[in-house]
Scaffold this active site. Structure first.
Site, PDB file in Angstrom:
ATOM      1  N   ASP A  82     102.082  59.261 -63.828  1.00  0.00           N
ATOM      2  CA  ASP A  82     101.081  60.204 -64.337  1.00  0.00           C
ATOM      3  C   ASP A  82      99.699  59.794 -63.809  1.00  0.00           C
ATOM      4  O   ASP A  82      99.297  58.630 -63.948  1.00  0.00           O
ATOM      5  CB  ASP A  82     101.118  60.134 -65.874  1.00  0.00           C
ATOM      6  CG  ASP A  82     100.335  61.238 -66.545  1.00  0.00           C
ATOM      7  OD1 ASP A  82     100.192  62.322 -65.946  1.00  0.00           O
ATOM      8  OD2 ASP A  82      99.870  61.016 -67.696  1.00  0.00           O
ATOM      9  N   GLU A 134      96.768  67.928 -58.087  1.00  0.00           N
ATOM     10  CA  GLU A 134      95.896  68.575 -59.076  1.00  0.00           C
ATOM     11  C   GLU A 134      94.690  69.208 -58.406  1.00  0.00           C
ATOM     12  O   GLU A 134      94.045  68.612 -57.549  1.00  0.00           O
ATOM     13  CB  GLU A 134      95.432  67.579 -60.156  1.00  0.00           C
ATOM     14  CG  GLU A 134      94.452  68.216 -61.149  1.00  0.00           C
ATOM     15  CD  GLU A 134      94.284  67.479 -62.474  1.00  0.00           C
ATOM     16  OE1 GLU A 134      95.215  66.759 -62.876  1.00  0.00           O
ATOM     17  OE2 GLU A 134      93.218  67.630 -63.103  1.00  0.00           O
ATOM     18  N   HIS A 180      92.341  66.204 -72.118  1.00  0.00           N
ATOM     19  CA  HIS A 180      93.087  65.038 -72.600  1.00  0.00           C
ATOM     20  C   HIS A 180      92.547  64.539 -73.943  1.00  0.00           C
ATOM     21  O   HIS A 180      91.365  64.684 -74.226  1.00  0.00           O
ATOM     22  CB  HIS A 180      93.002  63.903 -71.572  1.00  0.00           C
ATOM     23  CG  HIS A 180      93.767  64.199 -70.304  1.00  0.00           C
ATOM     24  ND1 HIS A 180      93.152  64.377 -69.087  1.00  0.00           N
ATOM     25  CD2 HIS A 180      95.089  64.363 -70.085  1.00  0.00           C
ATOM     26  CE1 HIS A 180      94.074  64.619 -68.171  1.00  0.00           C
ATOM     27  NE2 HIS A 180      95.256  64.625 -68.741  1.00  0.00           N
ATOM     28  N   ILE A 257     102.548  65.812 -72.694  1.00  0.00           N
ATOM     29  CA  ILE A 257     102.219  65.518 -74.096  1.00  0.00           C
ATOM     30  C   ILE A 257     102.200  64.005 -74.315  1.00  0.00           C
ATOM     31  O   ILE A 257     103.200  63.324 -74.069  1.00  0.00           O
ATOM     32  CB  ILE A 257     103.241  66.185 -75.037  1.00  0.00           C
ATOM     33  CG1 ILE A 257     103.161  67.711 -74.875  1.00  0.00           C
ATOM     34  CG2 ILE A 257     102.994  65.775 -76.489  1.00  0.00           C
ATOM     35  CD1 ILE A 257     104.242  68.486 -75.590  1.00  0.00           C
ATOM     36  N   ASP A 258     101.075  63.514 -74.756  1.00  0.00           N
ATOM     37  CA  ASP A 258     100.924  62.094 -75.069  1.00  0.00           C
ATOM     38  C   ASP A 258     100.275  61.931 -76.451  1.00  0.00           C
ATOM     39  O   ASP A 258     100.834  61.293 -77.345  1.00  0.00           O
ATOM     40  CB  ASP A 258     100.065  61.424 -73.983  1.00  0.00           C
ATOM     41  CG  ASP A 258      99.972  59.917 -74.178  1.00  0.00           C
ATOM     42  OD1 ASP A 258     100.554  59.398 -75.145  1.00  0.00           O
ATOM     43  OD2 ASP A 258      99.306  59.242 -73.375  1.00  0.00           O
ATOM     44  N   SER A 259      99.111  62.561 -76.651  1.00  0.00           N
ATOM     45  CA  SER A 259      98.349  62.327 -77.889  1.00  0.00           C
ATOM     46  C   SER A 259      99.152  62.637 -79.154  1.00  0.00           C
ATOM     47  O   SER A 259      99.037  61.927 -80.161  1.00  0.00           O
ATOM     48  CB  SER A 259      97.057  63.152 -77.880  1.00  0.00           C
ATOM     49  OG  SER A 259      96.243  62.740 -76.812  1.00  0.00           O
TER      50      SER A 259
HETATM   51  P1  13P Z   1      97.370  64.967 -74.233  1.00  0.00           P
HETATM   52  O1  13P Z   1      96.276  63.975 -74.389  1.00  0.00           O
HETATM   53  O2  13P Z   1      96.940  66.340 -74.674  1.00  0.00           O
HETATM   54  O3  13P Z   1      98.636  64.566 -74.921  1.00  0.00           O
HETATM   55  O4  13P Z   1      97.706  65.110 -72.664  1.00  0.00           O
HETATM   56  C1  13P Z   1      98.509  64.164 -72.027  1.00  0.00           C
HETATM   57  C2  13P Z   1      98.483  64.314 -70.543  1.00  0.00           C
HETATM   58  O5  13P Z   1      98.018  65.282 -69.975  1.00  0.00           O
HETATM   59  C3  13P Z   1      99.065  63.210 -69.758  1.00  0.00           C
HETATM   60  O6  13P Z   1      98.891  63.386 -68.387  1.00  0.00           O
HETATM   61  O1  G3H Z   2      96.531  61.728 -69.219  1.00  0.00           O
HETATM   62  C1  G3H Z   2      96.567  60.570 -69.638  1.00  0.00           C
HETATM   63  C2  G3H Z   2      97.710  60.072 -70.425  1.00  0.00           C
HETATM   64  O2  G3H Z   2      97.705  60.590 -71.728  1.00  0.00           O
HETATM   65  C3  G3H Z   2      97.785  58.580 -70.400  1.00  0.00           C
HETATM   66  O3  G3H Z   2      96.769  57.989 -71.094  1.00  0.00           O
HETATM   67  O4  G3H Z   2      95.708  56.332 -69.530  1.00  0.00           O
HETATM   68  O5  G3H Z   2      95.600  56.075 -72.045  1.00  0.00           O
HETATM   69  O6  G3H Z   2      97.766  55.699 -70.839  1.00  0.00           O
HETATM   70  P1  G3H Z   2      96.432  56.410 -70.844  1.00  0.00           P
HETATM   71 ZN    ZN Z   3      97.074  64.329 -67.796  1.00  0.00          ZN
END
Ligand code: 13P
Ligand code: G3H
Ligand code: ZN
Length: 311
Positions: A82, A134, A180, A257-259
């Site tokens: 990512d 991107e 993000h 989706i991460d957050s």
């Molecule tokens: P969120 O912070 O909305 O979860 O997005 C995660 C993301 O885009 C990781 O590349």
């Molecule tokens: O887009 C970013 C991802 O949510 C990863 O976040 O760099 O804090 O691991 P991070």
């Molecule tokens: Zn991202």
């Protein structure tokens, strides 16, 4: 079971009008929770690793944990870098067994973004590894990804055909108003996404898979639970689920989706420790944390992405 690239996954997702979830992983419990949800809902899956995650858990641990999860859950999945921000990290992940990488050249000029992205594509394709590029810049802050609102910009649809044909990328992340982190839209305002930009990109690149970053909904039940059990998060607003469903029905084939996972995990740990102040064995609070990850991911797969049953 094997790691797979994203080509067939995206072809099926485009034709089927759904999106594949790409979930960020940092440790064993997160990987297990996500993979158990994919197994239960029979969903295609992308696990993605940021530069920050690679620094935290280290490359070899993440690859081995993902291999173990695939075997344990009987899954084929894509392991994706990512936001790779230079050739070196993309090469390290390709050489180190990933099946897909993102080269995020969005902070560079159009020409520099093209030449960096093409360099990664030329290397990756020799090994059957797919590449996400991107165009346009999302706002937001996470560990290694930090873009202020003033530096963000929507994708210009007039640039997408040239970018894709000159680089040879396999998928394209675009900026249509998501960002993000947990603070995406101002409290009290109505979240808006530029679906007109997405529609125009789709018209110019028929059949081509588009990626949506910054797609957490910042689920309010988890924000409330974090705050109920001693947290102090300000009001946080994410991308409404109906907008994600709409995007998944259009050209968007991958939703990041991460957050939401971070929130679900933290809410479960806070709740557990508040209710069991005597507990100090990490397994006691990581068990509900892993279950919370599984629950939130299964919800996304069934109710938001539309990918359940498509594995
Ligand atoms: P969120 O912070 O909305 O979860 O997005 C995660 C993301 O885009 C990781 O590349
Ligand atoms: O887009 C970013 C991802 O949510 C990863 O976040 O760099 O804090 O691991 P991070
Ligand atoms: Zn991202």
């Amino acid at each position: 079971m094997a790691l797979i690239n994203t080509t067939d996954m995206f072809k099926k997702a485009y034709a089927g009008g759904y999106a594949v979830g790409a979930f960020n992983v940092n440790n064993m419990e997160i990987i297990q929770g996500i993979c158990e949800a994919a197994q239960e809902t029979k969903s295609p899956l992308i696990l993605q690793v940021s530069a920050g995650a690679r620094k935290y858990a280290r490359h070899a641990y993440l690859v081995k944990l993902v291999e173990a999860a695939m075997e344990d859950c009987g899954l084929d999945l894509a392991l994706h870098l990512d936001h790779g921000d230079d050739f070196a990290i993309c090469k390290a992940c390709i050489d180190g067994g990933f099946s897909s990488v993102m080269i995020d050249g969005s902070k560079h000029s159009f020409e520099e973004n093209i030449s960096l992205t093409k360099q990664v594509v030329d290397y990756a394709h020799q090994f059957g590894v797919t590449v996400e590029g991107e165009l346009g810049r999302l706002a937001g802050v996470e560990d290694d990804v930090n873009v202020s609102a003033e530096d963000s910009s929507y994708t210009d649809p007039a640039q997408v055909e040239e970018f894709v044909s000159r680089t040879g990328v396999d998928s394209l992340a675009i900026a249509i108003g998501t960002s993000h982190g947990a603070y995406k839209f101002k409290p009290g305002t109505k979240p808006q996404l530029r679906f007109d930009i997405l529609a125009e990109v789709e018209r110019r690149l028929p059949g081509f898979p588009i990626v949506l970053h910054g797609a957490s909904s910042v689920m309010q039940e988890y924000v409330a639970k974090v705050n109920q059990f001693g947290g102090a998060m300000p009001d946080a607003i994410g991308v409404p689920e109906d907008m994600l469903r709409k995007a998944a029905g259009m050209a968007v084939c991958k939703i990041n989706i991460d957050s939401d996972l971070r929130l679900a995990m933290t809410a479960a740990i806070r709740e557990h420790l508040a209710e069991h102040p005597d507990h100090f064995d990490p397994r006691q609070y990581l068990t509900p944390a892993r279950a919370a990850i599984k629950e939130v991911v299964a919800h996304k797969m069934r109710e938001v992405l539309g990918c359940a049953g498509q594995a």
